[in-house]
Enzyme design. Structure first.
Site, PDB file in Angstrom:
ATOM      1  N   GLU A  88     -16.716  -9.472  -3.797  1.00  0.00           N
ATOM      2  CA  GLU A  88     -15.447  -8.870  -4.585  1.00  0.00           C
ATOM      3  C   GLU A  88     -14.468 -10.219  -4.150  1.00  0.00           C
ATOM      4  O   GLU A  88     -14.394 -10.686  -3.245  1.00  0.00           O
ATOM      5  CB  GLU A  88     -14.751  -7.731  -4.179  1.00  0.00           C
ATOM      6  CG  GLU A  88     -15.535  -6.446  -4.211  1.00  0.00           C
ATOM      7  CD  GLU A  88     -15.204  -5.299  -3.593  1.00  0.00           C
ATOM      8  OE1 GLU A  88     -15.575  -4.305  -3.936  1.00  0.00           O
ATOM      9  OE2 GLU A  88     -14.156  -5.514  -2.757  1.00  0.00           O
TER      10      GLU A  88
ATOM     11  N   LYS B  82     -11.089 -11.418  -3.043  1.00  0.00           N
ATOM     12  CA  LYS B  82     -10.048 -10.804  -2.135  1.00  0.00           C
ATOM     13  C   LYS B  82      -8.642 -11.380  -2.542  1.00  0.00           C
ATOM     14  O   LYS B  82      -8.176 -12.573  -2.509  1.00  0.00           O
ATOM     15  CB  LYS B  82     -10.117 -11.292  -0.639  1.00  0.00           C
ATOM     16  CG  LYS B  82      -9.223 -10.781   0.224  1.00  0.00           C
ATOM     17  CD  LYS B  82      -9.404 -11.388   1.856  1.00  0.00           C
ATOM     18  CE  LYS B  82      -8.596 -10.456   2.663  1.00  0.00           C
ATOM     19  NZ  LYS B  82      -7.252 -10.738   2.262  1.00  0.00           N
TER      20      LYS B  82
ATOM     21  N   ARG C 275      -2.232  -3.722  -0.850  1.00  0.00           N
ATOM     22  CA  ARG C 275      -3.031  -2.463  -0.689  1.00  0.00           C
ATOM     23  C   ARG C 275      -2.553  -1.409  -1.145  1.00  0.00           C
ATOM     24  O   ARG C 275      -1.260  -1.122  -0.782  1.00  0.00           O
ATOM     25  CB  ARG C 275      -3.569  -2.236   0.576  1.00  0.00           C
ATOM     26  CG  ARG C 275      -4.779  -1.243   0.994  1.00  0.00           C
ATOM     27  CD  ARG C 275      -6.077  -1.727   0.655  1.00  0.00           C
ATOM     28  NE  ARG C 275      -7.139  -0.915   0.888  1.00  0.00           N
ATOM     29  CZ  ARG C 275      -7.878  -1.006   2.095  1.00  0.00           C
ATOM     30  NH1 ARG C 275      -7.648  -1.995   3.039  1.00  0.00           N
ATOM     31  NH2 ARG C 275      -8.869  -0.121   2.408  1.00  0.00           N
TER      32      ARG C 275
ATOM     33  N   GLU D 233      -6.024  -2.725  -4.849  1.00  0.00           N
ATOM     34  CA  GLU D 233      -4.930  -3.466  -4.773  1.00  0.00           C
ATOM     35  C   GLU D 233      -4.030  -3.615  -5.621  1.00  0.00           C
ATOM     36  O   GLU D 233      -4.463  -3.355  -6.954  1.00  0.00           O
ATOM     37  CB  GLU D 233      -5.125  -5.059  -4.051  1.00  0.00           C
ATOM     38  CG  GLU D 233      -6.272  -4.991  -2.896  1.00  0.00           C
ATOM     39  CD  GLU D 233      -5.660  -6.089  -2.110  1.00  0.00           C
ATOM     40  OE1 GLU D 233      -4.579  -6.751  -2.065  1.00  0.00           O
ATOM     41  OE2 GLU D 233      -6.184  -6.258  -0.793  1.00  0.00           O
TER      42      GLU D 233
ATOM     43  N   ARG E  79     -14.469  -0.275  11.595  1.00  0.00           N
ATOM     44  CA  ARG E  79     -15.549   0.002  12.348  1.00  0.00           C
ATOM     45  C   ARG E  79     -17.030  -0.385  11.924  1.00  0.00           C
ATOM     46  O   ARG E  79     -17.441  -0.271  10.799  1.00  0.00           O
ATOM     47  CB  ARG E  79     -15.895   1.586  11.912  1.00  0.00           C
ATOM     48  CG  ARG E  79     -14.587   2.746  12.425  1.00  0.00           C
ATOM     49  CD  ARG E  79     -14.606   2.750  13.724  1.00  0.00           C
ATOM     50  NE  ARG E  79     -13.312   3.457  14.211  1.00  0.00           N
ATOM     51  CZ  ARG E  79     -12.979   3.349  15.347  1.00  0.00           C
ATOM     52  NH1 ARG E  79     -13.563   2.806  16.240  1.00  0.00           N
ATOM     53  NH2 ARG E  79     -11.737   3.872  15.920  1.00  0.00           N
TER      54      ARG E  79
ATOM     55  N   LYS F 160     -14.426 -10.121   5.337  1.00  0.00           N
ATOM     56  CA  LYS F 160     -13.503 -10.789   4.670  1.00  0.00           C
ATOM     57  C   LYS F 160     -13.651 -12.356   4.843  1.00  0.00           C
ATOM     58  O   LYS F 160     -13.662 -12.609   5.992  1.00  0.00           O
ATOM     59  CB  LYS F 160     -11.943 -10.431   4.908  1.00  0.00           C
ATOM     60  CG  LYS F 160     -11.586 -10.209   6.091  1.00  0.00           C
ATOM     61  CD  LYS F 160     -10.436  -9.715   6.393  1.00  0.00           C
ATOM     62  CE  LYS F 160      -9.753  -9.440   7.783  1.00  0.00           C
ATOM     63  NZ  LYS F 160      -8.542  -8.634   7.805  1.00  0.00           N
TER      64      LYS F 160
END
Length: 507
Positions: free
Chosen positions: A210, A212, A217, A261, A366, A372
């Site tokens: 995707e 960024k 957010r 976002e 996690r 990213k």
């Protein structure tokens, strides 16, 4: 339980180097607390009063701070009740009544207790650094598995409430926690990736890539016509973004929770500066319209999707908000993934995200199922101090002292200084804003409470004995301030050290 007991544990945790020892100390305090004390005690240790933000600033507290008491007398219940009382004061004469209530509370506190309460009320303790320690301490104290506790914290958004449920009713109570439309949950975060090629090799062919975006957010909840929109820190901004509320109400569903976002675009369709997007979060007024880009669907019309693989969540997202989905490509080849990354950069965005299609949704960072990738090394660091400038910068606060988050609950760890990248506009802003966060000063420097996060671009990290973390930033320069992030969102000293070894940074 006495307030002094909480402070003693907080001090012990701050001075103890080992994570296991910190967890054990907090767990013992939780075991000792009474049923009605667990929630506030755990919240205080992580800097979150049960009542939320009290809304009282440093100047008000300084004006209301009397001589401290000689002996400790305040209980946890006394303080919790006083904080509740402060949040209920409003209307005519509220300023004077709030000051009287503060004088009463602080007047019963010793010097150490006053310091702790001031830091708690103003949010200085709200670094989030102790949250991981406190979460593991709840598991230890209650004998409930860590995974169960972490999930309950994600779903409740409240560490103290989770602790109370775990201690009183155990694992069954926590496993009964469910996603509730209208109650924000803590967001899942990405780990840093070295490059798109490395991310593709690490995650394998079953991934989605995707854009960024250089936006903010948001998490969106809709129950019928009731819409709630919050930031990554779960701050409610619904009233400030009416265009997003209207758009969400028009989606073909009744119940939905979306993650995504939002940002403002210029006439050519490129992203406006991040600060312009953030300016809308404080006011519904202004000509800039925010556009949402969703990348996840956590609930749709009565069906919870948190534990479903990302591929199914994306299918649900396409069904309900496909036209507002973030630009993405599923199961790309390595070459296609790299091309999508480059297209994001060309469009003015930050980089790309690579996500495993079998990943479930879990709060925080996690594992490595979300990565990213950005073209430059960047770090989100805490501003610890600023030095007065000289020459052309005389009269302005300039050179920044920068700190990384201690993941084990200590204060931020200094890793460098910089004045590069500071425009005249930023210098003026710093000089006006920083004194509002001042904790001390000398002839050359204003020292700040660790609250302000700044995004720093750098060429790398080198070993250094000059700073306590053993590392120093190389050629650091300011990119922008991050009002959407708190000190709890800053990068850790571990992320900084990874750069020394040639690994990636986080942002």
């Amino acid at each position: 339980m006495r307030l002094a007991d909480v402070i003693e544990t907080s001090r012990a945790v701050g001075s103890t180097p080992g994570r296991k020892a910190k967890i054990a100390a907090v767990a013992e305090l939780i075991r000792t607390a009474g049923p009605d004390e667990i929630h506030p005690v755990v919240g205080w240790l992580s800097g979150e009063p049960r009542q939320g933000r009290i809304g009282i600033g440093w100047r008000t507290l300084a004006a209301a701070r009397p001589e401290p008491a000689d002996q400790t007398s305040l209980s946890v219940g006394d303080v919790d009740a006083a904080l509740t009382g402060l949040t209920t004061i409003s209307g005519s004469g509220s300023t004077a009544r709030r000051r009287d209530a503060l004088v009463s509370l602080l007047g019963a506190a010793t010097a150490d207790e006053q310091d702790f309460l001031v830091r708690l009320i103003t949010g200085e303790l709200r670094q989030g650094a102790l949250e991981g320690v406190a979460t593991d301490a709840i598991a230890l104290a209650s004998d409930v598995p860590q995974t169960v506790v972490r999930r309950a914290v994600m779903l409740s958004g409240d560490l103290g409430a989770t602790a109370r449920a775990a201690m009183i009713d155990g694992a069954d109570a926590l496993e009964a926690f469910r996603l509730t439309v209208g109650r924000p949950i803590r967001p899942m975060l990405a780990s840093p990736g070295e490059s798109m090629a490395a991310a593709h090799a690490q995650l394998g062919p079953d991934l989605v890539v995707e854009h960024k975006l250089d936006g903010a957010r948001i998490q969106v909840h809709r129950d019928g016509d009731d819409v709630t929109i919050v930031t990554r820190t779960l701050r409610d901004i619904t009233s400030s973004v009416p265009e997003l509320v209207e758009l969400v109400r028009a989606l073909p569903c009744t119940l939905v929770v979306l993650d995504g976002e939002t940002l403002a675009l210029n006439d050519s369709g490129r992203p406006r500066p991040f600060q312009e997007t953030m300016s809308r979060f404080g006011s519904a007024e202004g000509e800039l319209l925010l556009r949402p880009y969703f990348f996840d669907c956590l609930h749709l019309d009565g069906v919870d999707l948190l534990d479903e693989p990302l591929e199914r969540r994306i299918a649900a997202l396409d069904a309900v908000a496909g036209e507002h989905r973030i630009p993405a490509i599923i199961r790309p080849s390595a070459e296609q993934a790299q091309a999508h990354f480059e297209a994001a950069i060309d469009a003015g965005h930050e980089g790309a995200m690579a996500k495993a299609l079998d990943s479930v949704y879990a709060a925080g960072r996690r594992g490595k199922s979300w990565l990213k990738i950005k073209p430059e090394h960047t770090l989100d660091l805490v501003v610890l101090a600023a030095e007065w400038g000289y020459g052309r910068r005389t009269g302005w606060l300039s050179n920044l002292h920068l700190g990384a988050r201690d993941p084990d609950g200590g204060p931020p760890i200094m890793v460098g200084k910089t004045f590069k990248g500071l425009t005249d506009e930023l210098l003026r802003w710093q000089t006006e804003e920083f004194p509002r966060h001042e904790r001390d000063r000398d002839q050359h420097t204003v020292f700040l409470h660790p609250e302000i996060v700044v995004e720093i671009e750098l060429d790398g990290v080198q070993t250094s004995s000059r700073y306590p973390g053993g590392v120093a930033l190389r050629f650091a320069r300011v990119l922008r301030y991050r009002p959407d992030k708190t000190a709890a969102d800053a990068d850790t000293i571990d992320s900084v050290r990874e750069l020394r070894a040639g690994g990636p940074a986080s942002s």
